[in-house]
Design a protein around this motif. Sequence first.
Motif, PDB file in Angstrom:
ATOM      1  N   GLU A  43       0.836  -1.205   0.000  1.00 54.43           N
ATOM      2  CA  GLU A  43       0.000   0.000   0.000  1.00 54.43           C
ATOM      3  C   GLU A  43       0.871   1.256   0.000  1.00 54.43           C
ATOM      4  O   GLU A  43       0.556   2.247  -0.671  1.00 54.43           O
ATOM      5  CB  GLU A  43      -0.922  -0.013   1.219  1.00 54.43           C
ATOM      6  CG  GLU A  43      -2.032  -1.051   1.121  1.00 54.43           C
ATOM      7  CD  GLU A  43      -2.825  -1.156   2.418  1.00 54.43           C
ATOM      8  OE1 GLU A  43      -2.384  -0.575   3.431  1.00 54.43           O
ATOM      9  OE2 GLU A  43      -3.888  -1.822   2.402  1.00 54.43           O
ATOM     10  N   LEU A  44       1.968   1.231   0.762  1.00 53.51           N
ATOM     11  CA  LEU A  44       2.880   2.370   0.780  1.00 53.51           C
ATOM     12  C   LEU A  44       3.493   2.594  -0.597  1.00 53.51           C
ATOM     13  O   LEU A  44       3.609   3.729  -1.065  1.00 53.51           O
ATOM     14  CB  LEU A  44       3.980   2.140   1.818  1.00 53.51           C
ATOM     15  CG  LEU A  44       5.072   3.222   1.892  1.00 53.51           C
ATOM     16  CD1 LEU A  44       4.463   4.582   2.248  1.00 53.51           C
ATOM     17  CD2 LEU A  44       6.142   2.825   2.899  1.00 53.51           C
ATOM     18  N   ARG A  45       3.840   1.493  -1.273  1.00 56.29           N
ATOM     19  CA  ARG A  45       4.410   1.616  -2.616  1.00 56.29           C
ATOM     20  C   ARG A  45       3.396   2.222  -3.579  1.00 56.29           C
ATOM     21  O   ARG A  45       3.739   3.063  -4.421  1.00 56.29           O
ATOM     22  CB  ARG A  45       4.859   0.239  -3.107  1.00 56.29           C
ATOM     23  CG  ARG A  45       5.461   0.224  -4.508  1.00 56.29           C
ATOM     24  CD  ARG A  45       6.761   0.974  -4.572  1.00 56.29           C
ATOM     25  NE  ARG A  45       7.367   0.878  -5.895  1.00 56.29           N
ATOM     26  CZ  ARG A  45       8.548   1.395  -6.215  1.00 56.29           C
ATOM     27  NH1 ARG A  45       9.237   2.051  -5.294  1.00 56.29           N
ATOM     28  NH2 ARG A  45       9.032   1.280  -7.426  1.00 56.29           N
ATOM     29  N   LEU A  46       2.158   1.829  -3.466  1.00 57.45           N
ATOM     30  CA  LEU A  46       1.119   2.412  -4.314  1.00 57.45           C
ATOM     31  C   LEU A  46       0.975   3.909  -4.053  1.00 57.45           C
ATOM     32  O   LEU A  46       0.807   4.702  -4.993  1.00 57.45           O
ATOM     33  CB  LEU A  46      -0.211   1.701  -4.073  1.00 57.45           C
ATOM     34  CG  LEU A  46      -0.403   0.359  -4.778  1.00 57.45           C
ATOM     35  CD1 LEU A  46      -1.669  -0.334  -4.268  1.00 57.45           C
ATOM     36  CD2 LEU A  46      -0.477   0.548  -6.291  1.00 57.45           C
ATOM     37  N   GLN A  47       1.058   4.296  -2.793  1.00 51.86           N
ATOM     38  CA  GLN A  47       0.996   5.718  -2.467  1.00 51.86           C
ATOM     39  C   GLN A  47       2.190   6.471  -3.064  1.00 51.86           C
ATOM     40  O   GLN A  47       2.047   7.577  -3.564  1.00 51.86           O
ATOM     41  CB  GLN A  47       0.963   5.902  -0.944  1.00 51.86           C
ATOM     42  CG  GLN A  47      -0.304   5.387  -0.270  1.00 51.86           C
ATOM     43  CD  GLN A  47      -0.239   5.543   1.233  1.00 51.86           C
ATOM     44  OE1 GLN A  47       0.338   6.500   1.743  1.00 51.86           O
ATOM     45  NE2 GLN A  47      -0.822   4.604   1.953  1.00 51.86           N
ATOM     46  N   GLN A  48       3.354   5.834  -3.009  1.00 52.50           N
ATOM     47  CA  GLN A  48       4.548   6.453  -3.581  1.00 52.50           C
ATOM     48  C   GLN A  48       4.400   6.648  -5.094  1.00 52.50           C
ATOM     49  O   GLN A  48       4.746   7.692  -5.639  1.00 52.50           O
ATOM     50  CB  GLN A  48       5.778   5.599  -3.285  1.00 52.50           C
ATOM     51  CG  GLN A  48       6.207   5.597  -1.826  1.00 52.50           C
ATOM     52  CD  GLN A  48       7.406   4.693  -1.596  1.00 52.50           C
ATOM     53  OE1 GLN A  48       7.647   3.749  -2.349  1.00 52.50           O
ATOM     54  NE2 GLN A  48       8.156   4.978  -0.560  1.00 52.50           N
ATOM     55  N   LEU A  49       3.903   5.613  -5.757  1.00 50.33           N
ATOM     56  CA  LEU A  49       3.703   5.710  -7.202  1.00 50.33           C
ATOM     57  C   LEU A  49       2.759   6.857  -7.546  1.00 50.33           C
ATOM     58  O   LEU A  49       3.018   7.642  -8.468  1.00 50.33           O
ATOM     59  CB  LEU A  49       3.146   4.388  -7.738  1.00 50.33           C
ATOM     60  CG  LEU A  49       4.118   3.205  -7.816  1.00 50.33           C
ATOM     61  CD1 LEU A  49       3.363   1.936  -8.148  1.00 50.33           C
ATOM     62  CD2 LEU A  49       5.192   3.470  -8.863  1.00 50.33           C
ATOM     63  N   LYS A  50       1.658   6.947  -6.807  1.00 51.42           N
ATOM     64  CA  LYS A  50       0.678   7.998  -7.074  1.00 51.42           C
ATOM     65  C   LYS A  50       1.278   9.373  -6.805  1.00 51.42           C
ATOM     66  O   LYS A  50       1.139  10.309  -7.609  1.00 51.42           O
ATOM     67  CB  LYS A  50      -0.559   7.787  -6.214  1.00 51.42           C
ATOM     68  CG  LYS A  50      -1.652   8.823  -6.446  1.00 51.42           C
ATOM     69  CD  LYS A  50      -2.869   8.549  -5.571  1.00 51.42           C
ATOM     70  CE  LYS A  50      -3.938   9.605  -5.790  1.00 51.42           C
ATOM     71  NZ  LYS A  50      -5.128   9.361  -4.916  1.00 51.42           N
ATOM     72  N   ALA A  51       1.976   9.512  -5.661  1.00 52.11           N
ATOM     73  CA  ALA A  51       2.562  10.808  -5.316  1.00 52.11           C
ATOM     74  C   ALA A  51       3.656  11.206  -6.295  1.00 52.11           C
ATOM     75  O   ALA A  51       3.776  12.377  -6.671  1.00 52.11           O
ATOM     76  CB  ALA A  51       3.128  10.751  -3.894  1.00 52.11           C
ATOM     77  N   TYR A  52       4.444  10.239  -6.739  1.00 55.08           N
ATOM     78  CA  TYR A  52       5.522  10.545  -7.679  1.00 55.08           C
ATOM     79  C   TYR A  52       4.957  11.065  -8.995  1.00 55.08           C
ATOM     80  O   TYR A  52       5.438  12.054  -9.551  1.00 55.08           O
ATOM     81  CB  TYR A  52       6.359   9.303  -7.941  1.00 55.08           C
ATOM     82  CG  TYR A  52       7.514   9.552  -8.888  1.00 55.08           C
ATOM     83  CD1 TYR A  52       8.724  10.043  -8.418  1.00 55.08           C
ATOM     84  CD2 TYR A  52       7.390   9.317 -10.250  1.00 55.08           C
ATOM     85  CE1 TYR A  52       9.771  10.285  -9.276  1.00 55.08           C
ATOM     86  CE2 TYR A  52       8.430   9.555 -11.117  1.00 55.08           C
ATOM     87  CZ  TYR A  52       9.620  10.036 -10.623  1.00 55.08           C
ATOM     88  OH  TYR A  52      10.655  10.287 -11.491  1.00 55.08           O
ATOM     89  N   GLN A  53       3.924  10.398  -9.491  1.00 54.04           N
ATOM     90  CA  GLN A  53       3.345  10.818 -10.763  1.00 54.04           C
ATOM     91  C   GLN A  53       2.637  12.164 -10.643  1.00 54.04           C
ATOM     92  O   GLN A  53       2.510  12.885 -11.627  1.00 54.04           O
ATOM     93  CB  GLN A  53       2.377   9.743 -11.256  1.00 54.04           C
ATOM     94  CG  GLN A  53       3.079   8.441 -11.625  1.00 54.04           C
ATOM     95  CD  GLN A  53       2.118   7.369 -12.079  1.00 54.04           C
ATOM     96  OE1 GLN A  53       1.631   7.364 -13.207  1.00 54.04           O
ATOM     97  NE2 GLN A  53       1.815   6.429 -11.188  1.00 54.04           N
TER      98      GLN A  53
END
Length: 265
Positions: free
Chosen positions: A194-204
């Motif tokens: 879930e943290l990785r998904l948040q990172q992906l979203k925030a990065y984009q």
Amino acid sequence: MAPETDVTLLDLLGALRRSWRWLLIGTLAVGILAGVVGSLLPPRYSSEIVLQINGEVEREIPPVLEYRFSGLGVDLFLLPHPAQLPWVSWVKSYAVQQGGGFRFVLEEEGGILKIRGYGATPEEAQGKVLEGYARLKERLRGKLQVFWDSYFKGEEMVLRQGLRDIREALRVLAQDDYDPTIRQRLRTTASLMELRLQQLKAYQEEQSLEALTEETLASGLFLFQPAQKPERPEERHSLRYGLVAALTFGLFGSLWVFSRELFRG
């Protein structure tokens, strides 16, 4: 019907001896004509750009890119390093389509790419090599956009599918008396995903695909030698043109004599 006869080597040499006059005259005429035409051709200038493709490969590099966040409580966000991308393959796929006054010379072992432009004036030669460089960058830019778009979509898809599987496993495990450490490990794994998904979203959201593409392109191509305006034209080798033309005419003329003798036989 006349019987067929075998053509021997002596027959071929005899045919060549009988035709030596026109072969010699034709060879000399073609050679002289090619040399004269070569000397009268307009001057041709050439300019060159030298690039290192993914020059960081030869150094010790990390396997990923690091991106620091101001939020989410994490320090690093990891992405594939540009050195892992198939730069040489991308360049080769474009180099076969070269033309329009420029060409590519790729030394795969050292990752050196030379782009050469040609023109009737120094300005035209410099403009052609810059045009080739711009077309190559546009080609790589398109490849990178496709790569990063596929990367983000692919990782998100895998993470979401993994989360669904873990949650289903936790639901099943909650109904039975399994070791609680297994459930805890699964919850920890799900939290990391879930943290990785948040990172992906925030990065984009923080960095656009175009910005990432430009950053990656700058990391993959290193300019060693910019395009220079040539001071003098390329040297014309009129004698070489004449010799090549003369030898070519002599070779094909001899083959024609041999073929004619064979058909007669």
